[in-house]
Write a protein that holds these residues in place. Structure first.
Motif, PDB file in Angstrom:
ATOM      1  N   GLY A 707     -13.659  -3.703  28.953  1.00 21.47           N
ATOM      2  CA  GLY A 707     -14.001  -3.941  29.841  1.00 21.47           C
ATOM      3  C   GLY A 707     -15.152  -3.852  30.978  1.00 21.47           C
ATOM      4  O   GLY A 707     -15.880  -3.085  29.962  1.00 21.47           O
ATOM      5  N   SER A 708     -15.442  -4.947  31.631  1.00 18.80           N
ATOM      6  CA  SER A 708     -16.537  -4.687  32.061  1.00 18.80           C
ATOM      7  C   SER A 708     -16.965  -4.312  33.631  1.00 18.80           C
ATOM      8  O   SER A 708     -17.322  -5.036  34.443  1.00 18.80           O
ATOM      9  N   GLN A 709     -15.816  -3.154  33.491  1.00 20.17           N
ATOM     10  CA  GLN A 709     -15.875  -3.160  35.131  1.00 20.17           C
ATOM     11  C   GLN A 709     -15.487  -3.490  36.407  1.00 20.17           C
ATOM     12  O   GLN A 709     -15.928  -2.991  37.519  1.00 20.17           O
ATOM     13  N   GLY A 710     -15.049  -4.798  36.536  1.00 21.09           N
ATOM     14  CA  GLY A 710     -14.431  -6.253  36.882  1.00 21.09           C
ATOM     15  C   GLY A 710     -16.166  -6.602  37.763  1.00 21.09           C
ATOM     16  O   GLY A 710     -15.795  -7.448  38.393  1.00 21.09           O
ATOM     17  N   LEU A 711     -17.278  -6.697  36.333  1.00 20.18           N
ATOM     18  CA  LEU A 711     -18.212  -7.279  37.211  1.00 20.18           C
ATOM     19  C   LEU A 711     -18.169  -8.472  36.346  1.00 20.18           C
ATOM     20  O   LEU A 711     -20.097  -9.387  36.456  1.00 20.18           O
ATOM     21  N   SER A 712     -17.241  -9.364  35.285  1.00 17.56           N
ATOM     22  CA  SER A 712     -17.530 -10.529  35.097  1.00 17.56           C
ATOM     23  C   SER A 712     -16.469 -11.162  34.544  1.00 17.56           C
ATOM     24  O   SER A 712     -15.683 -10.519  35.184  1.00 17.56           O
ATOM     25  N   VAL A 713     -16.828 -12.639  34.752  1.00 21.99           N
ATOM     26  CA  VAL A 713     -15.030 -13.433  34.291  1.00 21.99           C
ATOM     27  C   VAL A 713     -14.648 -14.319  33.553  1.00 21.99           C
ATOM     28  O   VAL A 713     -15.887 -15.332  33.749  1.00 21.99           O
ATOM     29  N   TYR A 714     -13.873 -14.464  33.191  1.00 21.89           N
ATOM     30  CA  TYR A 714     -14.218 -15.171  31.905  1.00 21.89           C
ATOM     31  C   TYR A 714     -13.791 -16.117  31.872  1.00 21.89           C
ATOM     32  O   TYR A 714     -12.983 -17.056  33.066  1.00 21.89           O
ATOM     33  N   SER A 715     -13.924 -17.640  31.436  1.00 24.84           N
ATOM     34  CA  SER A 715     -13.232 -18.118  31.431  1.00 24.84           C
ATOM     35  C   SER A 715     -12.071 -18.553  30.391  1.00 24.84           C
ATOM     36  O   SER A 715     -12.076 -18.274  29.635  1.00 24.84           O
ATOM     37  N   ALA A 716     -10.859 -19.323  31.319  1.00 25.29           N
ATOM     38  CA  ALA A 716      -9.722 -19.656  30.124  1.00 25.29           C
ATOM     39  C   ALA A 716     -10.206 -20.833  29.478  1.00 25.29           C
ATOM     40  O   ALA A 716      -9.171 -21.175  28.728  1.00 25.29           O
ATOM     41  N   GLY A 717     -11.207 -21.709  29.612  1.00 30.40           N
ATOM     42  CA  GLY A 717     -11.558 -23.232  28.963  1.00 30.40           C
ATOM     43  C   GLY A 717     -11.754 -23.304  27.836  1.00 30.40           C
ATOM     44  O   GLY A 717     -11.103 -23.366  26.614  1.00 30.40           O
ATOM     45  N   ASP A 718     -12.378 -21.580  26.728  1.00 29.09           N
ATOM     46  CA  ASP A 718     -11.805 -21.279  25.324  1.00 29.09           C
ATOM     47  C   ASP A 718     -10.840 -20.805  24.893  1.00 29.09           C
ATOM     48  O   ASP A 718     -10.176 -20.348  24.357  1.00 29.09           O
ATOM     49  N   ILE A 719     -10.157 -19.337  26.059  1.00 28.47           N
ATOM     50  CA  ILE A 719      -9.534 -18.775  25.530  1.00 28.47           C
ATOM     51  C   ILE A 719      -8.139 -18.845  25.852  1.00 28.47           C
ATOM     52  O   ILE A 719      -7.484 -19.046  24.943  1.00 28.47           O
ATOM     53  N   TRP A 720      -7.812 -19.822  26.453  1.00 35.16           N
ATOM     54  CA  TRP A 720      -6.465 -20.035  26.693  1.00 35.16           C
ATOM     55  C   TRP A 720      -6.267 -21.438  26.368  1.00 35.16           C
ATOM     56  O   TRP A 720      -5.208 -22.153  25.903  1.00 35.16           O
ATOM     57  N   LEU A 721      -7.120 -22.293  27.118  1.00 30.02           N
ATOM     58  CA  LEU A 721      -6.970 -24.146  27.293  1.00 30.02           C
ATOM     59  C   LEU A 721      -6.790 -24.494  26.301  1.00 30.02           C
ATOM     60  O   LEU A 721      -6.348 -25.679  25.785  1.00 30.02           O
ATOM     61  N   LEU A 722      -7.811 -23.981  25.154  1.00 28.20           N
ATOM     62  CA  LEU A 722      -8.013 -24.990  23.545  1.00 28.20           C
ATOM     63  C   LEU A 722      -6.541 -23.913  23.095  1.00 28.20           C
ATOM     64  O   LEU A 722      -6.581 -26.011  22.410  1.00 28.20           O
ATOM     65  N   PRO A 723      -6.374 -23.718  22.589  1.00 25.42           N
ATOM     66  CA  PRO A 723      -4.871 -23.371  21.897  1.00 25.42           C
ATOM     67  C   PRO A 723      -3.697 -24.072  22.490  1.00 25.42           C
ATOM     68  O   PRO A 723      -2.452 -24.705  21.990  1.00 25.42           O
ATOM     69  N   TYR A 724      -3.539 -24.084  23.633  1.00 27.63           N
ATOM     70  CA  TYR A 724      -2.614 -24.790  24.596  1.00 27.63           C
ATOM     71  C   TYR A 724      -2.332 -26.114  24.385  1.00 27.63           C
ATOM     72  O   TYR A 724      -1.445 -27.015  23.759  1.00 27.63           O
ATOM     73  N   TRP A 725      -3.837 -27.105  24.601  1.00 27.57           N
ATOM     74  CA  TRP A 725      -3.536 -28.476  24.626  1.00 27.57           C
ATOM     75  C   TRP A 725      -4.273 -28.894  22.918  1.00 27.57           C
ATOM     76  O   TRP A 725      -3.520 -29.378  22.182  1.00 27.57           O
ATOM     77  N   MET A 726      -4.480 -27.905  22.036  1.00 31.44           N
ATOM     78  CA  MET A 726      -4.391 -28.211  20.587  1.00 31.44           C
ATOM     79  C   MET A 726      -2.986 -27.848  20.251  1.00 31.44           C
ATOM     80  O   MET A 726      -2.194 -28.500  19.833  1.00 31.44           O
ATOM     81  N   GLY A 727      -1.971 -26.950  20.787  1.00 23.21           N
ATOM     82  CA  GLY A 727      -0.239 -27.018  20.168  1.00 23.21           C
ATOM     83  C   GLY A 727       0.012 -28.443  20.924  1.00 23.21           C
ATOM     84  O   GLY A 727       1.041 -28.001  19.771  1.00 23.21           O
ATOM     85  N   ARG A 728      -0.337 -28.431  21.865  1.00 21.79           N
ATOM     86  CA  ARG A 728       0.396 -30.278  22.683  1.00 21.79           C
ATOM     87  C   ARG A 728       0.136 -31.209  21.695  1.00 21.79           C
ATOM     88  O   ARG A 728       0.338 -32.371  21.580  1.00 21.79           O
ATOM     89  N   TYR A 729      -1.279 -31.012  21.030  1.00 19.47           N
ATOM     90  CA  TYR A 729      -1.719 -32.145  20.567  1.00 19.47           C
ATOM     91  C   TYR A 729      -1.299 -32.677  19.283  1.00 19.47           C
ATOM     92  O   TYR A 729      -0.673 -33.439  18.925  1.00 19.47           O
ATOM     93  N   LEU A 730      -0.882 -31.577  18.452  1.00 14.77           N
ATOM     94  CA  LEU A 730      -0.117 -31.478  17.652  1.00 14.77           C
ATOM     95  C   LEU A 730       0.986 -31.558  17.287  1.00 14.77           C
ATOM     96  O   LEU A 730       1.772 -31.291  16.456  1.00 14.77           O
ATOM     97  N   GLY A 731       1.656 -31.335  18.696  1.00 13.26           N
ATOM     98  CA  GLY A 731       3.356 -31.430  18.715  1.00 13.26           C
ATOM     99  C   GLY A 731       4.230 -30.264  18.416  1.00 13.26           C
ATOM    100  O   GLY A 731       5.430 -30.129  18.418  1.00 13.26           O
ATOM    101  N   VAL A 732       3.477 -29.256  18.857  1.00 11.92           N
ATOM    102  CA  VAL A 732       4.665 -27.823  18.399  1.00 11.92           C
ATOM    103  C   VAL A 732       4.730 -26.956  19.771  1.00 11.92           C
ATOM    104  O   VAL A 732       5.464 -26.195  19.576  1.00 11.92           O
ATOM    105  N   ILE A 733       3.642 -27.398  21.183  1.00 13.41           N
ATOM    106  CA  ILE A 733       4.852 -27.621  22.275  1.00 13.41           C
ATOM    107  C   ILE A 733       4.929 -28.609  23.126  1.00 13.41           C
ATOM    108  O   ILE A 733       4.182 -30.374  23.304  1.00 13.41           O
ATOM    109  N   GLU A 734       5.717 -28.771  23.519  1.00 16.92           N
ATOM    110  CA  GLU A 734       5.997 -30.012  24.362  1.00 16.92           C
ATOM    111  C   GLU A 734       5.756 -29.787  25.664  1.00 16.92           C
ATOM    112  O   GLU A 734       6.428 -28.878  26.596  1.00 16.92           O
TER     113      GLU A 734
END
Length: 734
Positions: A707-734
């Motif tokens: 970790g970085s001692q609570g001194l940075s905040v990562y973006s969900a844009g690449d970490i979470w939203l990419l796999p989620y929306w790719m799954g939606r696009y491929l039709g494997v997450i409804e």
């Protein structure tokens, strides 16, 4: 609550195979309600004792006892620390010397130096005791109570008060066994029982170094914490189970039971054990202001944890993945957009988001490409105009990476206004643009290039907008023309290849066959050339790809099994040895982003079949990580078998608090560690994302501490939203 869920979806856990003409075609996850956990913290050193210092009533009113006075939490919210302040809600209470507090029949009940009392039930409860220095109590089923002091016990009921009974050993915890109408008393050496109004205490079980306990009424068990784990006691037979020590930490300080879940406070955090034996561990600054749990209190969908440095409320909010996506989309737009880039936030104060500044990165183009890809998938699925606007904004940032520097077709790493270079990372990489207001970052790497090619292909193919399609193809062509024209190198402003932007056979085939860069660079450049040919139709890209595959062994390189990849070995050059000391997880990110163009735009069906084999071979090596993005990329080539459940596990268990808090797991006694190995897999089973540091997809998910001692905040844009929306696009997450 973060998100008021008004409608509870009547959906179970569905991972449904779809069938076409008798053959399994696709696995599909139907969105379901799950519990998203996050913490609200109230920070400040306190001197509360270990037990009977924390309680919550049916209204959610929380009180903490410290040195005879009542405190309450104030000003806390998600990602905003609160404090503990004096509770002045009942003015007469401030003059009382409160010695213990409990929840009884969903109300707050107090023990002071004179009586057991409450402000509930119209204030009618007031039972005087005769004990000196009492410190603990519990209630029965008829508004009766047992109070204890270091050497005595007394039973109290309206109109009835027994004489104090002497005890030989301090009572550490006490509970009421309603099934047998008795009070159970925990001492360090065992458990005894006391019948209401009785004159003696009866031992029922012996133990060693007992600390705290609670009752599982469904299974008729006492769940008993010790200084070295816990065990259960069958209350019907008085038979004890074996001692369970495979726990995150074995020094138990508090126990509570919530249905089939057991909650344990310890000297190092709090953890839940569900009926399947699955441990969920809450430790570190993401979850708690301190380390040592002094008391626990449960209320509906909240677990309140009192530590030596304040109070934490663990919230378990019901939501679906679609609702979680809305929360994370809002976070990204509010905190993580810098000149159109998907950026991290650098904090001046630990955990204080209001002190954040948007931070440049070596990989601004890569992280933005991954966010942009997610927004493209989102728009293709939903036709949401906000997603389209996000695509256009970030594509403009990607375009300016090419136009802000003087090298045709060369993508900058980043850009920023002039005069701030000394405040940014890597000041030696920054160059002045022709526009005196701006500077740009040089030395662009191969992971930037493959990220660009991935997202330009996605945008050009699936986003139904003329400008986006045309601009994506234009930039893709510019990049690939630069690479082909410069003999498969990225040539920087100084006329020299960048350190990593090299796909020429002299460089690629200069590595021993077992060095991963030989396979990786071959896989990436073929994917890049196929993408360029697919969208431009320019024969030069196709010819160059076949030249590399047929004359220089790039097809053989990229088809090489992952089992072959390892250390360079004796006799190899120092560069090869350095690159192959262990598995580089950034390579995974580059491989899988490249697989979009490698598989989807394959020149021939025969090549497509070969590429599928290579992708699946890589995925098999990655499966222990339970990485949602790698799994969902695999759904591109094998939708009927791609580890859907682990992908949903990743998406559901990922924190919505993306502050990079320090985390620690190497001390845990419930994980099985492995000997040092090439892939740097430290444990037999990967831990949930909620228990590890926040990581991008290029990190090792088996990292236990960091970790970085609570001194940075990562973006969900690449970490979470990419796999989620790719799954939606491929039709494997409804």
């Amino acid at each position: 609550m973060l998100f008021n869920t008004c409608v509870r979806l009547l959906l179970g856990c569905f991972f449904l195979p779809l069938f076409v003409h008798g053959q399994t075609a696709k696995q599909v996850h139907r969105d379901r309600v799950f519990q998203q956990d996050y913490a609200v913290k109230y920070v400040g050193d306190n001197e509360a004792k270990e037990r009977f210092s924390l309680a919550v009533d049916r209204n959610g009113t929380i009180q903490v006892l410290e040195k005879g006075k009542l405190l309450r939490p104030a000003f806390g919210a998600f990602q905003q620390d609160g404090i503990l302040v004096a509770d002045q809600s009942y003015l007469p209470m401030k003059d009382k010397n409160i010695l213990a507090i409990i929840q009884h029949e969903d109300q707050l009940v107090y023990l002071d130096d004179k009586a057991v009392l409450s402000n509930a039930w119209a204030g009618d409860l007031y039972l005087m005791h005769d004990l000196k220095n009492p410190y603990a109590l519990t209630g029965g089923k008829e508004m009766d109570f047992v109070v204890v002091s270091p050497n005595q016990l007394q039973y109290l009921k309206k109109g009835q008060k027994t004489s104090a009974i002497s005890i030989s050993e301090p009572i550490l915890d006490l509970r009421f066994d309603s099934k047998r109408n008795r009070f159970l008393l925990l001492q360090a050496s065992g458990i005894s029982s006391y019948s209401p109004g009785g004159t003696q205490i009866s031992p029922i079980a012996k133990g060693e170094k007992l600390k705290a306990f609670a009752l599982d009424t469904q299974k008729d068990l006492a769940v008993i914490g010790t200084e070295n784990g816990f065990f259960t006691l069958n209350l019907s037979t008085n038979q004890a189970s074996g001692l369970q020590t495979k726990l995150p930490w074995t020094e138990i300080t508090a126990v509570e039971v919530n249905g089939s879940d057991y909650w344990f406070g310890s000297k190092k955090g709090v953890f839940r054990l569900d009926e399947k034996g699955t441990v969920s561990y809450y430790f570190g600054d993401r979850w708690m202001p301190g380390e040592e749990v002094r008391d626990l209190a449960l209320n509906k969908n909240r677990v309140h944890v009192l530590t030596e440095k304040g109070l934490s409320t663990l919230v378990f909010e019901e939501m679906t993945l679609a609702q979680k996506a809305e929360i994370l989309e809002a976070q990204v737009r509010k905190m993580h957009i810098r000149n159109g880039f998907n950026a991290s936030l650098q904090l001046a104060e630990k955990g204080n988001i209001s002190t954040g500044r948007l931070k440049d990165s070596d990989n601004d183009g890569l992280w933005t490409a991954m966010y942009l890809g997610g927004q493209a998938f989102r728009y293709a699925v939903t036709q949401d105009p906000e997603a389209l606007a996000n695509c256009k904004e970030s594509l403009l940032a990607m375009e300016r990476l090419y136009t802000i520097n003087p090298v045709e077709g060369f993508p900058s790493r980043s850009f920023e206004r002039s005069g701030y270079i000394t405040q940014l990372s890597d000041p030696d990489r920054w160059q002045h643009a022709s526009d005196p207001e701006w500077d740009w970052k040089a030395t662009t790497s191969s992971d930037e290039a493959i990220g660009h090619v991935f997202v330009f292909g996605v945008l050009a193919e699936i986003v139904d907008d003329p400008w986006i399609k045309a601009k994506s193809v234009e930039l893709l062509d510019a990049l690939m023309n630069h690479i082909v024209k410069n003999d498969l190198y990225l040539i920087d402003y100084d006329g020299k290849p960048t350190l990593w932007g090299k796909w020429h056979p002299d460089y690629v085939n200069g590595f021993p066959k077992q060095v991963g860069d030989r396979k990786l660079n071959s896989s990436n450049i073929i994917a890049m050339l196929q993408s360029a040919f697919h969208f431009t139709g320019k024969q030069v890209y196709k010819d160059k790809a076949f030249e590399l595959m047929e004359k220089h062994g790039y097809l053989e390189n990229l088809m090489r099994p992952m089992s072959v990849i390892g250390q360079a070995g004796d006799g190899s050059d120092d560069w090869s040895k350095m690159l192959s000391e262990s598995w580089n997880h950034s390579d995974d990110e580059m491989y899988f982003l490249g697989y979009w163009g490698l598989y989807r735009y394959a020149f021939t069906p025969e090549l497509k079949a070969q590429f599928k084999k290579s992708i699946l071979d890589h995925w098999e090596a990655e499966r222990p990580e339970k990485e949602a993005l790698w799994n969902i990329f695999t759904a591109l080539v094998q939708p009927e078998n791609f580890d859907l459940e682990p992908s949903i596990w990743f998406l559901e268990r990922h924190p919505i608090d993306l502050i990079s808090w320090n985390t620690q797991n190497s001390h845990r006694k419930d994980i099985k560690t492995l000997p040092a190995n090439f892939r740097r897999q430290s444990t037999e089973t990967v831990l949930p994302p909620s228990e590890t540091r926040i990581m991008k997809h290029n990190a090792n998910r088996f990292t236990l501490d960091g970790g970085s001692q609570g001194l940075s905040v990562y973006s969900a844009g690449d970490i979470w939203l990419l796999p989620y929306w790719m799954g939606r696009y491929l039709g494997v997450i409804e």
